[in-house]
Design a protein around this motif. Structure first.
Motif, PDB file in Angstrom:
ATOM      1  N   VAL A  71     -24.232 -12.075  38.529  1.00  0.00           N
ATOM      2  CA  VAL A  71     -23.269 -11.282  39.302  1.00  0.00           C
ATOM      3  C   VAL A  71     -22.352 -12.194  40.099  1.00  0.00           C
ATOM      4  N   GLY A  72     -22.936 -13.167  40.783  1.00  0.00           N
ATOM      5  CA  GLY A  72     -22.132 -14.083  41.583  1.00  0.00           C
ATOM      6  C   GLY A  72     -21.157 -14.894  40.752  1.00  0.00           C
ATOM      7  N   THR A  73     -21.615 -15.348  39.585  1.00  0.00           N
ATOM      8  CA  THR A  73     -20.741 -16.142  38.718  1.00  0.00           C
ATOM      9  C   THR A  73     -19.590 -15.305  38.181  1.00  0.00           C
ATOM     10  N   VAL A  74     -19.864 -14.059  37.816  1.00  0.00           N
ATOM     11  CA  VAL A  74     -18.782 -13.184  37.355  1.00  0.00           C
ATOM     12  C   VAL A  74     -17.781 -12.941  38.481  1.00  0.00           C
ATOM     13  N   LEU A  75     -18.275 -12.695  39.694  1.00  0.00           N
ATOM     14  CA  LEU A  75     -17.373 -12.472  40.827  1.00  0.00           C
ATOM     15  C   LEU A  75     -16.550 -13.718  41.149  1.00  0.00           C
ATOM     16  N   ILE A  76     -17.164 -14.900  41.094  1.00  0.00           N
ATOM     17  CA  ILE A  76     -16.421 -16.144  41.300  1.00  0.00           C
ATOM     18  C   ILE A  76     -15.373 -16.308  40.208  1.00  0.00           C
ATOM     19  N   GLY A  77     -15.737 -15.970  38.979  1.00  0.00           N
ATOM     20  CA  GLY A  77     -14.780 -16.050  37.875  1.00  0.00           C
ATOM     21  C   GLY A  77     -13.581 -15.145  38.093  1.00  0.00           C
ATOM     22  N   ILE A  78     -13.840 -13.947  38.571  1.00  0.00           N
ATOM     23  CA  ILE A  78     -12.753 -12.998  38.830  1.00  0.00           C
ATOM     24  C   ILE A  78     -11.888 -13.480  40.002  1.00  0.00           C
ATOM     25  N   LEU A  79     -12.535 -13.925  41.073  1.00  0.00           N
ATOM     26  CA  LEU A  79     -11.800 -14.282  42.285  1.00  0.00           C
ATOM     27  C   LEU A  79     -11.091 -15.635  42.208  1.00  0.00           C
ATOM     28  N   PHE A  80     -11.708 -16.614  41.546  1.00  0.00           N
ATOM     29  CA  PHE A  80     -11.171 -17.971  41.589  1.00  0.00           C
ATOM     30  C   PHE A  80     -10.682 -18.519  40.249  1.00  0.00           C
ATOM     31  N   PHE A  81     -11.201 -17.982  39.148  1.00  0.00           N
ATOM     32  CA  PHE A  81     -10.819 -18.512  37.840  1.00  0.00           C
ATOM     33  C   PHE A  81      -9.944 -17.536  37.053  1.00  0.00           C
ATOM     34  N   LYS A  82      -9.491 -16.491  37.728  1.00  0.00           N
ATOM     35  CA  LYS A  82      -8.560 -15.516  37.154  1.00  0.00           C
ATOM     36  C   LYS A  82      -9.079 -14.845  35.878  1.00  0.00           C
ATOM     37  N   GLU A  83     -10.378 -14.577  35.843  1.00  0.00           N
ATOM     38  CA  GLU A  83     -10.958 -13.829  34.733  1.00  0.00           C
ATOM     39  C   GLU A  83     -10.646 -12.345  34.928  1.00  0.00           C
ATOM     40  N   PRO A  84     -10.613 -11.571  33.854  1.00  0.00           N
ATOM     41  CA  PRO A  84     -10.245 -10.156  33.983  1.00  0.00           C
ATOM     42  C   PRO A  84     -11.283  -9.360  34.781  1.00  0.00           C
ATOM     43  N   ALA A  85     -10.788  -8.334  35.488  1.00  0.00           N
ATOM     44  CA  ALA A  85     -11.649  -7.441  36.269  1.00  0.00           C
ATOM     45  C   ALA A  85     -11.405  -6.008  35.806  1.00  0.00           C
ATOM     46  N   ASP A  86     -11.586  -5.756  34.516  1.00  0.00           N
ATOM     47  CA  ASP A  86     -11.349  -4.409  34.004  1.00  0.00           C
ATOM     48  C   ASP A  86     -12.505  -3.472  34.370  1.00  0.00           C
ATOM     49  N   PHE A  87     -12.322  -2.204  34.097  1.00  0.00           N
ATOM     50  CA  PHE A  87     -13.287  -1.180  34.492  1.00  0.00           C
ATOM     51  C   PHE A  87     -14.689  -1.480  33.983  1.00  0.00           C
ATOM     52  N   TRP A  88     -14.835  -1.792  32.700  1.00  0.00           N
ATOM     53  CA  TRP A  88     -16.162  -1.963  32.114  1.00  0.00           C
ATOM     54  C   TRP A  88     -16.883  -3.184  32.665  1.00  0.00           C
ATOM     55  N   ARG A  89     -16.150  -4.223  32.926  1.00  0.00           N
ATOM     56  CA  ARG A  89     -16.774  -5.414  33.529  1.00  0.00           C
ATOM     57  C   ARG A  89     -17.336  -5.090  34.902  1.00  0.00           C
ATOM     58  N   VAL A  90     -16.538  -4.433  35.719  1.00  0.00           N
ATOM     59  CA  VAL A  90     -16.975  -4.061  37.065  1.00  0.00           C
ATOM     60  C   VAL A  90     -18.123  -3.052  36.987  1.00  0.00           C
ATOM     61  N   PHE A  91     -18.036  -2.109  36.074  1.00  0.00           N
ATOM     62  CA  PHE A  91     -19.099  -1.115  35.899  1.00  0.00           C
ATOM     63  C   PHE A  91     -20.434  -1.794  35.598  1.00  0.00           C
ATOM     64  N   PHE A  92     -20.432  -2.742  34.656  1.00  0.00           N
ATOM     65  CA  PHE A  92     -21.684  -3.399  34.289  1.00  0.00           C
ATOM     66  C   PHE A  92     -22.184  -4.362  35.355  1.00  0.00           C
ATOM     67  N   ILE A  93     -21.279  -4.908  36.161  1.00  0.00           N
ATOM     68  CA  ILE A  93     -21.724  -5.697  37.315  1.00  0.00           C
ATOM     69  C   ILE A  93     -22.515  -4.807  38.269  1.00  0.00           C
ATOM     70  N   PHE A  94     -22.001  -3.593  38.519  1.00  0.00           N
ATOM     71  CA  PHE A  94     -22.717  -2.669  39.408  1.00  0.00           C
ATOM     72  C   PHE A  94     -24.045  -2.217  38.826  1.00  0.00           C
ATOM     73  N   THR A  95     -24.118  -2.028  37.521  1.00  0.00           N
ATOM     74  CA  THR A  95     -25.414  -1.655  36.930  1.00  0.00           C
ATOM     75  C   THR A  95     -26.408  -2.811  37.039  1.00  0.00           C
TER      76      THR A  95
END
Length: 109
Positions: A71-95
């Motif tokens: 979870v932390g690595t995905v969030l760092i990727g979104i915030l600092f490495f400009k990785e996509p933050a689409d609905f399904w990615r965020v949904f599965f992070i929450f699950t």
């Protein structure tokens, strides 16, 4: 106390994956600095996981540790490495977060 060790270990896991990503982007001697951070965070993460598993169930501890790291690595990727933050990615992070909380809730320790 071992849950604290486990959470800290998961945070250091985020640290070593972040250092790996930054090393990939760096040039010159800065690359070695990031690889040094990677090694330090990796060592700390593993040491804290080992300490936590002395009393926590191994399966639960490993799942929580990797979950925090994932979870932390995905969030760092979104915030600092400009990785996509689409609905399904965020949904599965929450699950994944819900699963980590569920494992903590059903653990007997």
């Amino acid at each position: 106390m071992n849950w604290i060790f486990l959470i800290l270990g998961g945070l250091f896991e985020i640290g070593f994956t972040t250092c790996l990503g930054k090393a990939k982007e760096a040039t010159g001697s800065t690359t070695y600095m990031w690889y040094g951070g990677f090694i330090l965070c990796l060592f700390a993460s593993m040491a804290l996981l080992i300490k936590a598993t002395q009393t926590l169930p191994l399966g639960t501890a490993y799942a929580v540790w990797t979950g925090i790291g994932a979870v932390g690595t995905v969030l760092i990727g979104i915030l600092f490495f400009k990785e996509p933050a689409d609905f399904w990615r965020v949904f599965f992070i929450f699950t994944l977060i819900a699963s980590i909380v569920g494992l903590k809730a059903v653990s007997s320790h």
